[in-house]
Write a protein that holds these residues in place. Structure first.
Motif, mmCIF file in Angstrom:
data_model
loop_
_atom_site.group_PDB
_atom_site.id
_atom_site.type_symbol
_atom_site.label_atom_id
_atom_site.label_comp_id
_atom_site.label_asym_id
_atom_site.label_seq_id
_atom_site.Cartn_x
_atom_site.Cartn_y
_atom_site.Cartn_z
ATOM 1 N N VAL A 108 0.777 -1.252 -0.060
ATOM 2 C CA VAL A 108 -0.060 -0.034 -0.010
ATOM 3 C C VAL A 108 0.956 1.202 0.068
ATOM 4 C CG1 VAL A 108 -2.041 -1.165 1.239
ATOM 5 C CG2 VAL A 108 -0.150 -0.027 2.637
ATOM 6 N N LEU A 109 0.330 2.192 -0.602
ATOM 7 C CA LEU A 109 1.213 3.385 -0.872
ATOM 8 C C LEU A 109 0.605 4.660 -0.491
ATOM 9 C CD1 LEU A 109 1.568 1.546 -3.479
ATOM 10 C CD2 LEU A 109 3.860 2.516 -3.861
ATOM 11 N N ALA A 110 1.187 5.767 -0.440
ATOM 12 C CA ALA A 110 0.596 7.009 -0.031
ATOM 13 C C ALA A 110 1.617 8.139 -0.177
ATOM 14 C CB ALA A 110 0.231 7.307 1.487
ATOM 15 N N GLY A 111 1.056 9.263 -1.009
ATOM 16 C CA GLY A 111 1.631 10.422 -1.203
ATOM 17 C C GLY A 111 0.818 11.570 -0.911
ATOM 18 N N THR A 112 1.626 12.775 -1.052
ATOM 19 C CA THR A 112 0.606 14.033 -1.147
ATOM 20 C C THR A 112 1.088 14.971 -2.323
ATOM 21 O OG1 THR A 112 0.913 13.968 1.455
ATOM 22 C CG2 THR A 112 0.221 16.160 0.348
ATOM 23 N N SER A 113 0.134 15.558 -2.886
ATOM 24 C CA SER A 113 0.181 16.208 -3.921
ATOM 25 C C SER A 113 0.533 17.914 -3.420
ATOM 26 C CB SER A 113 -1.332 16.593 -4.895
ATOM 27 O OG SER A 113 -2.048 17.308 -3.990
ATOM 28 N N THR A 114 0.893 18.614 -4.710
ATOM 29 C CA THR A 114 1.663 19.815 -4.397
ATOM 30 C C THR A 114 0.442 20.491 -3.723
ATOM 31 O OG1 THR A 114 1.011 20.300 -6.679
ATOM 32 C CG2 THR A 114 3.192 19.812 -6.180
ATOM 33 N N ALA A 115 -0.670 20.298 -3.928
ATOM 34 C CA ALA A 115 -2.039 20.760 -3.243
ATOM 35 C C ALA A 115 -2.346 20.482 -2.048
ATOM 36 C CB ALA A 115 -3.151 20.792 -4.116
ATOM 37 N N GLN A 140 4.344 5.365 -11.119
ATOM 38 C CA GLN A 140 4.099 6.447 -12.134
ATOM 39 C C GLN A 140 2.853 6.847 -12.261
ATOM 40 O OE1 GLN A 140 5.348 4.113 -15.720
ATOM 41 N NE2 GLN A 140 7.559 4.600 -15.537
ATOM 42 N N ALA A 141 1.842 6.094 -11.982
ATOM 43 C CA ALA A 141 0.373 6.565 -12.125
ATOM 44 C C ALA A 141 0.099 7.547 -10.903
ATOM 45 C CB ALA A 141 -0.498 5.300 -12.013
ATOM 46 N N MET A 142 0.895 7.084 -9.580
ATOM 47 C CA MET A 142 0.681 8.183 -8.407
ATOM 48 C C MET A 142 1.308 9.644 -8.705
ATOM 49 S SD MET A 142 1.219 5.403 -5.254
ATOM 50 C CE MET A 142 0.386 6.689 -3.979
ATOM 51 N N ARG A 143 2.289 9.530 -9.408
ATOM 52 C CA ARG A 143 3.047 10.651 -9.740
ATOM 53 C C ARG A 143 2.325 11.290 -10.636
ATOM 54 N NH1 ARG A 143 9.080 7.956 -8.764
ATOM 55 N NH2 ARG A 143 9.137 8.645 -6.576
ATOM 56 N N ALA A 144 1.857 10.579 -11.785
ATOM 57 C CA ALA A 144 0.895 11.226 -12.617
ATOM 58 C C ALA A 144 -0.298 11.836 -12.256
ATOM 59 C CB ALA A 144 0.509 10.534 -13.815
ATOM 60 N N ALA A 145 -0.592 11.329 -11.020
ATOM 61 C CA ALA A 145 -1.939 12.092 -10.248
ATOM 62 C C ALA A 145 -1.360 13.260 -9.345
ATOM 63 C CB ALA A 145 -2.676 11.100 -9.636
ATOM 64 N N GLY A 146 -0.122 13.550 -9.394
ATOM 65 C CA GLY A 146 0.309 14.683 -8.595
ATOM 66 C C GLY A 146 1.070 14.292 -7.408
ATOM 67 N N ALA A 147 1.166 12.910 -7.123
ATOM 68 C CA ALA A 147 2.003 12.828 -5.635
ATOM 69 C C ALA A 147 3.496 12.979 -5.996
ATOM 70 C CB ALA A 147 2.106 11.458 -5.570
ATOM 71 N N GLY A 148 3.924 13.777 -4.713
ATOM 72 C CA GLY A 148 5.314 14.190 -4.677
ATOM 73 C C GLY A 148 6.170 12.878 -3.882
ATOM 74 N N GLU A 149 6.607 13.237 -2.872
ATOM 75 C CA GLU A 149 7.341 12.000 -1.885
ATOM 76 C C GLU A 149 6.198 10.915 -1.710
ATOM 77 O OE1 GLU A 149 9.033 13.737 1.263
ATOM 78 O OE2 GLU A 149 10.488 15.065 0.374
ATOM 79 N N LEU A 150 6.837 9.831 -1.955
ATOM 80 C CA LEU A 150 5.906 8.479 -1.736
ATOM 81 C C LEU A 150 6.440 7.579 -0.444
ATOM 82 C CD1 LEU A 150 5.287 7.346 -5.288
ATOM 83 C CD2 LEU A 150 3.887 8.767 -3.978
ATOM 84 N N THR A 151 5.547 7.084 0.203
ATOM 85 C CA THR A 151 5.824 6.175 1.163
ATOM 86 C C THR A 151 5.016 4.665 0.867
ATOM 87 O OG1 THR A 151 6.278 7.765 2.873
ATOM 88 C CG2 THR A 151 5.813 5.180 3.576
ATOM 89 N N ALA A 152 5.660 3.555 0.892
ATOM 90 C CA ALA A 152 5.167 2.347 0.723
ATOM 91 C C ALA A 152 5.111 1.383 2.061
ATOM 92 C CB ALA A 152 5.711 1.639 -0.654
ATOM 93 N N TRP A 153 4.077 0.581 2.150
ATOM 94 C CA TRP A 153 4.240 -0.311 3.159
ATOM 95 C C TRP A 153 4.318 -1.672 2.346
ATOM 96 C CZ3 TRP A 153 2.002 4.514 3.565
ATOM 97 C CH2 TRP A 153 2.574 5.120 4.547
#
Length: 242
Positions: A108-115, A140-153
């Motif tokens: 499972v992964l989480a990131g935060t967009s620039t917004a 790649q899909a998460m970054r295309a959705a605007g996610a910056g730094e990502l964390t994966a568990w």
């Protein structure tokens, strides 16, 4: 009910169920009504709307399915057919996501967009999926959705000491960093969680690898140990506040 539970950015929750939560899969010969009741109990425990937890029909592919934003006023309705995919993406983090396994690697992964909005995903990383690029496609899909730094568990799965494979299968995965292993009894093996961690770290993703081998841990389902058997879930969600 949770085998492990933790926190992600912006109030997100991350968890992995175990056998006490029961089988959560509809495709393993279990009574469908009992499975749906367990899913509803899980949703209640998670603090989310009934029927809002999103599952997928996992086929060992490298396909990522985009899940629409969850309407906060949504009520439980007719069950929709799950997408045929091996990763789910919630571009705004509103949809609770689940990945089911019983030896493969749940991520499972989480990131935060620039917004400042969350972006979440859940991926099923079996041998074929890792070879096919399911984690690369998910990131790649998460970054295309605007996610910056990502964390994966990386959740519990069969470990490199237990996942025996033919020599030819080991050779097929030789290009995957971390994948080559030997069983505790000396035969060829694959270390899928190590390979998943290496892939994610190579993509610049902060990685949390949880302990636990499904074949060795009785509170986790294992297809290799007990086939036919149930499935436990990796989860990422934002609890409802109303």
């Amino acid at each position: 009910m949770f085998w492990w539970e933790g926190h992600g950015p912006g109030g997100l929750r991350v968890a992995f169920t175990g056998t006490p939560a029961g089988n959560l899969a509809l495709h393993v010969g279990d009574d469908p009504g009992a499975v749906r009741e367990r899913r509803r109990s899980l949703e209640k425990h998670m603090g989310i709307l009934p029927g809002s937890l999103r599952f997928m029909e996992q086929v060992h592919s490298a396909t990522v399915a985009r899940i629409p934003a969850l309407d906060g006023a949504q009520e439980e309705g007719p069950e929709e057919a799950p997408p045929v995919a091996d990763a789910l993406l919630s571009p705004d983090g509103s949809a609770p996501l689940a990945v089911m396994v019983a030896d493969c690697v749940p991520v499972v992964l989480a990131g935060t967009s620039t917004a400042g909005a969350p972006v979440t995903a859940a991926a099923h990383a079996g041998r074929a999926g890792l070879l096919g690029g399911i984690l690369l496609n998910t990131v790649q899909a998460m970054r295309a959705a605007g996610a910056g730094e990502l964390t994966a568990w990386i959740g519990p799965s069969v470990c490199g000491r237990c996942y025996e494979v033919p020599e030819a299968m080991l050779a097929d995965a030789a290009h995957l960093p971390g994948a080559a292993s030997r069983t505790s009894w000396g035969t060829p093996a694959l270390d899928l969680p190590a390979a998943a961690a290496a892939q994610l770290q190579g993509l610049g993703v902060d990685t949390v690898r949880l302990p636990g081998c499904t074949m060795e841990e009785p509170d986790l389902f294992s297809h290799r140990r007990d086939a036919p058997t149930g499935r436990f879930a990796g989860l990422i969600w934002h609890p409802q506040t109303t």
